[in-house]
Enzyme design. Structure first.
Site, PDB file in Angstrom:
ATOM      1  N   GLU A  86       9.358  53.843  61.270  1.00 14.71           N
ATOM      2  CA  GLU A  86      10.768  53.946  60.911  1.00 14.71           C
ATOM      3  C   GLU A  86      10.935  53.586  59.436  1.00 14.71           C
ATOM      4  O   GLU A  86      10.265  52.702  58.921  1.00 14.71           O
ATOM      5  CB  GLU A  86      11.578  52.978  61.776  1.00 14.71           C
ATOM      6  N   LYS A 161      18.227  58.812  66.385  1.00 14.77           N
ATOM      7  CA  LYS A 161      18.264  57.545  67.118  1.00 14.77           C
ATOM      8  C   LYS A 161      19.604  57.359  67.824  1.00 14.77           C
ATOM      9  O   LYS A 161      20.664  57.416  67.206  1.00 14.77           O
ATOM     10  CB  LYS A 161      18.017  56.400  66.139  1.00 14.77           C
ATOM     11  N   CYS A 203      12.429  52.682  67.349  1.00 15.65           N
ATOM     12  CA  CYS A 203      12.622  51.229  67.274  1.00 15.65           C
ATOM     13  C   CYS A 203      13.477  50.659  68.415  1.00 15.65           C
ATOM     14  O   CYS A 203      13.000  50.516  69.534  1.00 15.65           O
ATOM     15  CB  CYS A 203      13.197  50.864  65.914  1.00 15.65           C
TER      16      CYS A 203
END
Length: 327
Positions: A86, A161, A203
């Site tokens: 990321e 995300k 993440c």
């Protein structure tokens, strides 16, 4: 400095599943520019993946130089796919700088990565690009976009995300990703690659098992969580969460991570790793920027799923179909 990590004997797994073939694999952890490397494996025909660990800063060109060096080393060692963490493009000092440095997918930086993929002849998982989307003019916010490139440099998948990290951890400081970032609207179906079918996440997504279960039920064999974990949550949760996601989905888990101090306001935990479907950490990066390598054995994955058929034993009549398969 080099370090070898070898899969430990699965004595208990052999007792539980006596017909299960346990691959004897060794993987290599490396710092940049090693003098010599060798991979010891009895299964050299298995696809090799590289997990890259970097310390991004606000300097995008220096970050690209660092990532390109690792990707070229991964290609030299025979990897078919390299994973970057990321914020591989940059880590800014504040939301205003983040927005200023962001680019559209068709911008200069992504073009450099498409050329790199073509040059090296391998797939790239670009784990969290600060993307100015089509709604940039209206929202003045970006997306945290996981981009998958094939070996010809073509974009084959993008995942934005969906779970934004708005938290305040004592000792680590507040983070409010939604100040500058929009949540993605949907999941991305798993993508076929030379290493297997990959399910894309980023993440903080790893804290929501429903997402991982949905990707696994949609056919994912590898789940990837490119990350930038902090110094407090990292030691407590990083490995535990990754191993849990691998065990419950019976997938390989690949997690490229940011490490070290990015600037005066932020540092990351590191410890990039690969976890197999049994939950064993089969590769782990050393401290600092570098890479680790692991082979993906899909026959092992399929045997494990046959011997321990947890998805066949689910009871949606009792608790609903958590992680409903993607359409």
């Amino acid at each position: 400095m080099l370090g070898f990590i070898t899969r430990p004997p699965h004595r208990f797994l052999s007792l539980l599943c006596p017909g299960l073939r346990i691959p004897q694999l060794s993987v290599l952890c490396a710092q940049p520019r090693p003098r010599a490397m060798a991979i010891s494996s009895s299964s050299c025909e298995l696809p090799l993946v590289a997990v890259c660990q970097v310390t991004s800063t606000p300097d995008k060109q220096q970050n690209f130089k660092t990532c390109a060096e690792l990707v070229r080393e991964a290609a030299r060692l025979g990897a078919c796919l390299a994973f970057l963490p990321e914020a591989f493009d940059f880590i800014a000092r504040d939301p205003a700088e983040t927005l200023h440095l962001s680019e559209p997918l068709g911008g200069k930086l992504l073009e450099e990565y498409t050329q790199l993929a073509r040059e090296c002849g391998l797939w790239l998982s670009l784990g969290g690009f600060h993307e100015r989307g089509q709604d940039w003019e209206q929202t003045q916010k970006i997306y945290n976009c996981h981009v998958l490139l094939n070996s010809k440099g073509a974009v084959v998948a993008t995942y934005r995300k969906t779970h934004l990290c708005d938290v305040e951890i004592p000792g680590q400081g507040p983070m409010c990703e939604s100040n500058s970032t929009m949540p993605g609207p949907s999941l991305e179906s798993p993508v076929s690659t030379p290493a297997g079918k990959i399910g894309l996440a980023v993440c903080y997504d790893m804290r929501f098992p429903e997402l991982s279960l949905a990707l696994a039920q949609a056919g994912a064999e590898i789940l990837t969580y490119p990350s930038a974990f902090g110094s407090i949550t990292g030691p407590a949760h990083w490995e535990v969460l990754l191993r849990a996601r691998a065990i419950e989905t019976q997938c390989y888990v690949v997690a490229a991570a940011q490490c070290g101090r990015h600037h005066e306001k932020r540092a990351s935990y590191g410890h990039s790793m690969v976890v197999d479907p049994w939950g064993t950490v089969v590769a782990r990066c050393s401290e600092g920027p570098g890479l680790c390598l692991a082979r993906i054995d899909l026959n092992y994955l399929r045997q494990l799923r046959r011997h321990l058929p947890v998805f066949q034993h689910r009871r949606p009549d009792l608790y609903g179909n958590l992680g409903h398969p993607l359409s």
